[in-house]
Enzyme design. Structure first.
Site, mmCIF file in Angstrom:
data_model
loop_
_atom_site.group_PDB
_atom_site.id
_atom_site.type_symbol
_atom_site.label_atom_id
_atom_site.label_comp_id
_atom_site.label_asym_id
_atom_site.label_seq_id
_atom_site.Cartn_x
_atom_site.Cartn_y
_atom_site.Cartn_z
ATOM 1 N N HIS A 1 16.074 -21.321 64.037
ATOM 2 C CA HIS A 1 17.053 -20.579 64.838
ATOM 3 C C HIS A 1 17.614 -21.508 65.911
ATOM 4 C CE1 HIS A 1 13.338 -20.523 67.143
ATOM 5 N NE2 HIS A 1 14.047 -20.268 68.235
ATOM 6 N N ASP B 1 18.803 -21.227 70.139
ATOM 7 C CA ASP B 1 18.598 -20.339 71.289
ATOM 8 C C ASP B 1 19.960 -19.900 71.809
ATOM 9 O OD1 ASP B 1 15.897 -20.801 71.033
ATOM 10 O OD2 ASP B 1 15.842 -22.381 72.559
ATOM 11 N N HIS C 1 15.960 -25.218 65.451
ATOM 12 C CA HIS C 1 14.559 -25.652 65.496
ATOM 13 C C HIS C 1 13.659 -24.578 64.895
ATOM 14 C CE1 HIS C 1 15.553 -23.531 69.235
ATOM 15 N NE2 HIS C 1 14.274 -23.247 69.390
ATOM 16 N N ARG D 1 -1.778 -23.474 68.729
ATOM 17 C CA ARG D 1 -0.715 -24.047 69.555
ATOM 18 C C ARG D 1 -0.256 -22.998 70.552
ATOM 19 N NH1 ARG D 1 5.005 -24.595 69.361
ATOM 20 N NH2 ARG D 1 5.694 -26.597 70.215
#
Length: 309
Positions: free
Chosen positions: A182, A184, A239, A249
């Site tokens: 996607h 941002d 990304h 993570r």
């Protein structure tokens, strides 16, 4: 599939005089860069990370008291309302801290204080970067971007993503999507994570590269709104995050957004006789449009002016 880490990702030292030039170059070429000497104390970062991990280690029924994310609060697996899913759980919080923090575990007061101080540090860094960007673009009004984040009506959000270890991955070595590809929608995003890999960015040549993790630094994404304000000179970066078979993570992202009523349109000082590539819209209109889309959609497509052939 083994991912190759890229050494090509631009690094900007915010304390150096060439920072503004490097920022502009990175935004033009990648829509993405890493910053060092950013001024956010490591202690503030690690304390907030510790509190966030404490929250994510609570039993699911405890965490779910802070959800569902409507739009703020705790969410798991489902990303947005349109069917996107990922190997992720998250907290989505707004800039104005209008939350019942008692839902965030025993240490909720400590969590709130750490979050407030962290967000004010990161917001200051975002504004510093946006002012360097304006200088690098030779815009007279240095605060042309940063004033939108400093506005008391700024619609900025803060997201903490936790990607648990994915046991199946360790067995079969397949990729599993933690967070799908996607861009941002806001102006700028400032991201940091613990020392676990997973983040990938999409290059102009059509390849994905893995971003080497670095828990001391921040990674900066150009958002769709900044792409429009620069009339496409800067491109918002596509990304994604791949899940990890061995380590969990944790990433924390500050999304700097304008006030809802702000008109998103190319800056006159960057136009100089060029045609606008985009129809004018407000941040409220764009945000609503993105809520109606899937993660991977080209969300700006609806707002592009199609040149008459």
């Amino acid at each position: 599939m083994a991912s190759t880490f890229s050494s090509t990702i631009p690094i900007v030292d915010l304390s150096k005089p060439d920072a503004k030039t490097l920022i502009v170059n990175a935004c033009e070429e990648f829509g993405f860069f890493k910053v060092i000497n950013h001024g956010v104390p490591m202690e503030a970062i690690s304390q907030l990370e510790t509190e966030a991990l404490k929250f994510f280690s609570l039993p699911l029924n405890e965490k779910e008291k802070a959800g569902p994310p409507n739009p703020f609060g705790y969410g798991s697996k489902r990303i947005g309302p349109n069917g996107d899913v990922g190997w992720v759980e998250y907290l989505l919080l707004n800039n104005n801290q209008e939350h019942d923090f008692s839902l965030y575990g025993k240490n909720h007061e400590k969590f709130r204080c750490l979050l407030n101080s962290y967000m004010s540090s990161v917001k200051k860094m975002a504004c510093d970067i946006l002012e360097l960007m304006a200088e690098g673009l030779k815009i007279q009004q240095k605060n042309v971007f940063s004033k939108l984040l400093r506005d008391k009506e700024s619609d900025s959000v803060f997201r903490v993503n936790h990607y648990p270890t994915c046991p199946e991955l360790a067995v079969n070595g397949q990729n599993m999507i933690g967070f799908g590809e996607h861009t941002d929608p806001q102006i700028i995003s400032l991201l940091r994570s613990n020392n676990t890999s997973g983040l990938q960015i999409y290059l102009r040549d059509g390849s994905w590269i893995s971003v080497p993790p670095d828990h001391n630094s921040f990674f900066i994404n150009v958002g769709d709104s900044l792409q429009v304000m620069t009339n496409g000179r800067f491109g918002s970066v596509r990304h994604r995050v791949l899940a990890n078979g061995l380590k969990s993570r944790l990433s924390m992202i500050y999304f700097g957004g304008p006030p809802l009523s702000e008109k998103i349109t190319p800056l006159p000082s960057l136009m100089k006789g060029k045609e606008s590539l985009y129809k004018e819209f407000t941040w409220f209109e764009y945000k609503n449009s993105t809520y109606g889309s899937r993660l991977a959609d080209n969300r700006l497509g609806h707002f592009e002016r199609i040149a008459a052939s």
